[in-house]
Design an enzyme around this catalytic site. Sequence first.
Site, PDB file in Angstrom:
ATOM      1  N   GLU A  83       0.819  -1.224   0.000  1.00 59.97           N
ATOM      2  CA  GLU A  83       0.000   0.000   0.000  1.00 59.97           C
ATOM      3  C   GLU A  83       0.848   1.268   0.000  1.00 59.97           C
ATOM      4  O   GLU A  83       1.928   1.296   0.593  1.00 59.97           O
ATOM      5  CB  GLU A  83      -0.836   0.058   1.273  1.00 59.97           C
ATOM      6  CG  GLU A  83      -1.957  -0.923   1.314  1.00 59.97           C
ATOM      7  CD  GLU A  83      -2.764  -0.792   2.600  1.00 59.97           C
ATOM      8  OE1 GLU A  83      -3.634  -1.622   2.812  1.00 59.97           O
ATOM      9  OE2 GLU A  83      -2.505   0.145   3.379  1.00 59.97           O
ATOM     10  N   CYS A  97       3.151   8.496   1.784  1.00 67.96           N
ATOM     11  CA  CYS A  97       3.466   7.552   2.851  1.00 67.96           C
ATOM     12  C   CYS A  97       3.828   6.228   2.172  1.00 67.96           C
ATOM     13  O   CYS A  97       2.968   5.607   1.548  1.00 67.96           O
ATOM     14  CB  CYS A  97       2.241   7.412   3.752  1.00 67.96           C
ATOM     15  SG  CYS A  97       2.469   6.215   5.049  1.00 67.96           S
ATOM     16  N   CYS A 104       4.548  -6.886   8.056  1.00 65.55           N
ATOM     17  CA  CYS A 104       5.521  -6.419   9.049  1.00 65.55           C
ATOM     18  C   CYS A 104       5.755  -7.517  10.092  1.00 65.55           C
ATOM     19  O   CYS A 104       4.795  -8.139  10.552  1.00 65.55           O
ATOM     20  CB  CYS A 104       5.000  -5.160   9.734  1.00 65.55           C
ATOM     21  SG  CYS A 104       6.182  -4.467  10.911  1.00 65.55           S
ATOM     22  N   CYS A 108       2.773  -5.381  16.237  1.00 66.08           N
ATOM     23  CA  CYS A 108       2.119  -4.550  17.252  1.00 66.08           C
ATOM     24  C   CYS A 108       0.660  -5.023  17.318  1.00 66.08           C
ATOM     25  O   CYS A 108       0.039  -5.272  16.274  1.00 66.08           O
ATOM     26  CB  CYS A 108       2.196  -3.077  16.865  1.00 66.08           C
ATOM     27  SG  CYS A 108       3.908  -2.523  16.746  1.00 66.08           S
ATOM     28  N   CYS A 111      -2.276  -3.429  15.106  1.00 65.17           N
ATOM     29  CA  CYS A 111      -1.966  -2.975  13.748  1.00 65.17           C
ATOM     30  C   CYS A 111      -2.437  -3.948  12.670  1.00 65.17           C
ATOM     31  O   CYS A 111      -2.214  -5.163  12.763  1.00 65.17           O
ATOM     32  CB  CYS A 111      -0.463  -2.779  13.643  1.00 65.17           C
ATOM     33  SG  CYS A 111       0.088  -2.312  11.999  1.00 65.17           S
ATOM     34  N   GLY A 154       5.432  -1.912   7.243  1.00 64.07           N
ATOM     35  CA  GLY A 154       6.799  -2.325   7.566  1.00 64.07           C
ATOM     36  C   GLY A 154       7.522  -1.417   8.528  1.00 64.07           C
ATOM     37  O   GLY A 154       7.131  -0.275   8.760  1.00 64.07           O
ATOM     38  N   LEU A 210       5.006   5.661  19.312  1.00 69.94           N
ATOM     39  CA  LEU A 210       5.131   5.503  20.770  1.00 69.94           C
ATOM     40  C   LEU A 210       3.946   4.697  21.324  1.00 69.94           C
ATOM     41  O   LEU A 210       4.127   3.641  21.910  1.00 69.94           O
ATOM     42  CB  LEU A 210       5.202   6.886  21.422  1.00 69.94           C
ATOM     43  CG  LEU A 210       5.642   6.900  22.876  1.00 69.94           C
ATOM     44  CD1 LEU A 210       7.081   6.438  23.017  1.00 69.94           C
ATOM     45  CD2 LEU A 210       5.479   8.301  23.475  1.00 69.94           C
ATOM     46  N   CYS A 328      -2.928   1.679   7.940  1.00 66.57           N
ATOM     47  CA  CYS A 328      -1.973   0.964   7.130  1.00 66.57           C
ATOM     48  C   CYS A 328      -2.247  -0.540   7.161  1.00 66.57           C
ATOM     49  O   CYS A 328      -2.473  -1.124   8.195  1.00 66.57           O
ATOM     50  CB  CYS A 328      -0.614   1.344   7.655  1.00 66.57           C
ATOM     51  SG  CYS A 328       0.610   0.118   7.628  1.00 66.57           S
TER      52      CYS A 328
END
Length: 338
Positions: A83, A97, A104, A108, A111, A154, A210, A328
């Site tokens: 993407e 972006c 990835c 997380c 995500c 990623g 963060l 994302c």
Amino acid sequence: MIRVYEWLESRFEPKFRTKQFNQAFYQEQAPSFDAITTWPKALREAAIKELVFDELKLVTAQESQASRTSKFVFMRANGQLIETVLMRHKGARNTVCVSCMRGCPVKCTFCATGALGFGGHLSADEIVEQVVYCNRLLAKENETVSNVVFMGMGEPMLNLNNVEAAIDMLTNPEQVGLGGRKITLSTSGYVAQLRLLMDKGFRGRLAISLHAPNQQLREELMPVAKVFSLDELMQAMDDFVALTNKRITYEYVMINAVNDRSTHAHQLGKLLENRLSHVNLIPYNKVEGKPFERSSQKSLHRFAAILARYGVAHSIRGTMGDDIAAACGQLAAKVAAQ
Ligand code: SF4
């Protein structure tokens, strides 16, 4: 377009053919080898036969009805989908972006990209082509890409060689030609790689994903925090600011009742009150299959007000592209499932 350069060399073409290619491909948005009219016809015909012009093929493009945001899904030569997002801001600022991986490996918990798993690193050419594609599109509107952020699919720090090569191409005046300050690298907190990059002289902009103001919650949300602690990360950021005097952006996705309470806002305020920083509060985009929900508007504004009390610069990101699954990884997952 390393292969084009090698190909030209293998044919013992004069050096200026490379320059002509760079100008046509990166700066004049030539859509095909045939459009590189500074090359002789025979060379163009040979290139069409022997080379691939675009490594990435567009699969789908979606325009946000609510904002001037476009999202593209590209197919790599191996069939994987990635993407790219183009955000048109006011004042001729157009930010791309880019993705640097398929999926990835960091995983997380909140995500969409992490949920796709890891499908491989993108090459420098594949990263830069995302920008070239957007430049071709913007040329029709008499605009160009002004900023590039590595915040797509990623973790850039885990594909450092290709990301560094891509930055070289993006900032090379003979290629894309952006200023170094126009490039933002984002990381979830790979401190060792960040320090390596700093030692090598990286002086662009940094954005830190963060998402939690303390070690315990960060570990719960982001596995990388178990390897590189919040303290280590903040020390590295202090060192980067001391070197560059550049403000660090801290990305903070606002998840209902997970990281958006007043106590979290106070912790974040204390963490950043004496640091050169800007906090980007991002309303969470719901990801199918994940138990997380977006914070309410009330929580968002309460959180922002607490940060203000600590003098921490911040903004609330508009939910740009909600209507095109802008978190994302979401659109690629959707297209792949069709
Ligand atoms: S938030 Fe970033 S680092 Fe974490 S899984 Fe998603 S893409 Fe990877």
